[in-house]
Design an enzyme around this catalytic site. Structure first.
Site, PDB file in Angstrom:
ATOM      1  N   TYR A   1      49.035  48.976  36.926  1.00 15.34           N
ATOM      2  CA  TYR A   1      48.189  48.469  38.024  1.00 15.34           C
ATOM      3  C   TYR A   1      47.355  49.614  38.594  1.00 15.34           C
ATOM      4  O   TYR A   1      46.183  49.461  38.897  1.00 15.34           O
ATOM      5  CB  TYR A   1      49.093  47.888  39.122  1.00 15.34           C
ATOM      6  CG  TYR A   1      48.318  47.162  40.201  1.00 15.34           C
ATOM      7  CD1 TYR A   1      48.148  45.785  40.147  1.00 15.34           C
ATOM      8  CD2 TYR A   1      47.760  47.852  41.277  1.00 15.34           C
ATOM      9  CE1 TYR A   1      47.434  45.107  41.122  1.00 15.34           C
ATOM     10  CE2 TYR A   1      47.038  47.185  42.257  1.00 15.34           C
ATOM     11  CZ  TYR A   1      46.875  45.814  42.176  1.00 15.34           C
ATOM     12  OH  TYR A   1      46.175  45.161  43.145  1.00 15.34           O
TER      13      TYR A   1
ATOM     14  N   ARG B   1      14.676  30.436  30.111  1.00 11.31           N
ATOM     15  CA  ARG B   1      14.377  31.499  31.081  1.00 11.31           C
ATOM     16  C   ARG B   1      12.999  31.195  31.655  1.00 11.31           C
ATOM     17  O   ARG B   1      11.979  31.725  31.241  1.00 11.31           O
ATOM     18  CB  ARG B   1      14.399  32.885  30.415  1.00 11.31           C
ATOM     19  CG  ARG B   1      15.747  33.311  29.882  1.00 11.31           C
ATOM     20  CD  ARG B   1      16.710  33.908  30.880  1.00 11.31           C
ATOM     21  NE  ARG B   1      17.370  33.011  31.804  1.00 11.31           N
ATOM     22  CZ  ARG B   1      18.506  33.310  32.457  1.00 11.31           C
ATOM     23  NH1 ARG B   1      19.087  34.471  32.284  1.00 11.31           N
ATOM     24  NH2 ARG B   1      19.039  32.474  33.301  1.00 11.31           N
TER      25      ARG B   1
END
Ligand code: F0G
Length: 485
Positions: A83, A392
């Site tokens: 972690y 787009r």
């Protein structure tokens, strides 16, 4: 430009020769056109909502879809699961340090997450962010934080067919005028985007970036570089900017990053399936931003990225320094764009990075922007080829406060070339089907929304065709191709 590795062909043809071999493959199928028509209808004529089962070539994006190298896969087997304090993160940090020349690194789970942190840290309501051009997610984060954008490309950058090698350049006179109008105190930061995505993957020159830096220094403004497509921009600088032709990609990358106070990136473009980061040499900026990372991303040594992906990013970033790697996608795009251009199909020239961009505004000059020519062309091309591209254009834009469409400056169908994924014969198939579709362009009509989300509507919005043009297209295909897939 032809192939990257300077191999000349006896025939004189410009063939982009692959400098890799393929050892892991994924099976593809090409469903018949009748199924493709049903699939796009079920998807509300939005290619984001298609299932890959119904797709032959997935040219939606290069994001998370580039091919991995054997070295990347090998590195993923040696990840350090932790972690906090993971050695995998140390390796990514070292690669960022080497490739971008930046000392401090904050991880983020992808590019837009980096944009969230930067926007939250440096934009106050009412601020203006001058930039060469926006990207969809960048605009959303600036908007959410109460800022507005000023797009400062040179006027000729939106001429889609030209020989301007650096359409991504920022107009310095416009930058000065914007600062004078808004007041330096109201500028959150200046943003430059490498291989400017929404205008066809068009690069800026290093000379221009240095000019922008000078203005930033003059007014004590911060310069933020979106480096998601920086490798391609560096490749184009080496190809097109005389002063840098003898420099290595590594030198060019470091020189580009040296101009910026903050460099952020989507690591999904370096063959990882997740990841991003923000890097800087300024400890004050790092400290200011770092408090948000555990809130939105995860601890400072993983930031929402799995350790295996962190390892693949570290290797992938270093591979960006290899011209044969970073030039692979641009050289295929160059090949396709030039073939189409020769045949008179309207295509963005010069070819850029990320994908081959078809000028839908010209291709479908009979389809007004109100009924979304780029969206219609994207759907039509999928129907007749099984190839998934991305709209787009105005669909990827927004509505104003009165609910009217803000028409996009350019209407494009983007056919992405994820790195080392498609072969030349697949590229020839795309060329062939586009040429055919161009001869049938008069059959194609428009689209209208039937479901329209308020933000980033292109991802999840659903449309219908404005007439029975999709059926007509299928009939024309059957008439010309018989029972061919
Ligand atoms: N900036 C640029 C220039 C990008 O091209 C992208 C992503 C992002 C930021 C956001 O990164 O997806 O990791 O959150 N471009 C992809 C594309 C999605 O298909 O153009 P992300």
């Amino acid at each position: 430009m032809s192939s990257v590795q300077n191999v000349r062909f006896f025939s004189g043809e410009n063939i982009p020769l692959e400098m890799h071999k393929v050892r892991v493959v994924q099976k593809l199928s090409l469903p018949p056109i009748e199924r493709r028509l049903s699939a796009i209808r079920e998807a509300g004529f939005n290619t984001f909502l298609l299932n890959t089962r119904d797709i032959y070539l997935d040219m939606l994006t290069d994001s998370g879809t580039n091919a991995m190298s054997d070295a990347q896969q090998g590195a993923m087997m040696q990840a350090d699961d932790a972690y906090a304090g993971s050695q995998s993160f140390e390796r990514m940090h070292a690669a960022v340090n080497e490739v971008f020349g930046k000392e401090y690194l904050l991880p983020a789970h992808q590019g837009r997450a980096a944009e969230n942190i930067i926007a939250k840290s440096f934009i106050k309501p009412g601020n203006t962010i001058p930039m060469n051009y926006h990207f969809t997610t960048t605009l959303a984060h600036i908007d959410l934080n109460g800022g507005k954008i000023a797009e400062l490309l040179y006027d000729d950058a939106l001429r889609l067919h030209s020989d301007n090698p650096f359409k991504g350049n920022m107009d310095i006179a416009k930058l000065r005028a914007t600062i004078a109008k808004e007041g330096a105190g109201n500028i959150g930061f200046i943003r430059m985007e490498a291989s400017t995505n929404l205008i066809g993957g068009q690069p800026f020159s290093l000379a221009n970036l240095k000019e922008v830096r000078k203005v930033a220094d003059e007014y004590k403004l911060m310069l933020v570089l979106d480096a998601s497509l920086i490798g391609e921009n560096a490749f184009f600088i080496k190809q097109r900017e005389a002063a840098y032709q003898k420099n290595s990609i590594g030198d060019i990358l470091r020189e580009m990053c040296a101009q910026a106070d903050i460099v952020y990136f989507s690591a999904r473009k370096v063959s990882s399936s997740r990841g991003g980061g923000i890097c800087t040499n300024r400890k004050d900026l790092f400290d200011h931003m770092k408090v948000l990372v555990p809130v939105y991303e995860g601890f400072l040594t993983y930031g929402g990225i799995s350790v295996r992906e962190i390892e693949s990013i570290a290797v992938g970033l270093r591979e960006t320094l290899d011209e044969n790697v970073i030039g692979q996608s641009p050289s295929f795009i160059d090949y396709l764009a030039r073939q189409l251009d020769k045949a008179g199909v309207p295509v963005v020239m010069p070819p850029g990075g990320l994908g081959c961009h078809i000028n839908a505004g010209e291709f479908l000059s009979h389809v007004p922007q109100e009924i979304y020519p780029a969206g219609a062309l994207t759907a039509a091309f999928y129907i007749i080829s099984g190839v998934r591209g991305m709209e787009r254009g105005t669909m990827s834009s927004v509505r104003d406060e009165n609910g009217n469409d803000v028409f996009a400056d350019v209407e494009l169908l983007r056919l992405a070339f994820p790195r080392r994924v498609f072969t030349l014969s697949q590229t020839k198939y795309v060329e062939d089907r586009l040429k055919w579709l161009y001869t049938k362009r008069d059959l194609i009509g428009g689209l209208r929304f039937v479901e329209e989300p308020p933000m980033l509507r292109f991802f999840m919005g659903r449309c219908e065709a404005t007439s029975d043009w999709p059926e007509k297209l299928v009939q024309a295909f059957r008439a010309d191709f018989g029972d061919s897939l």
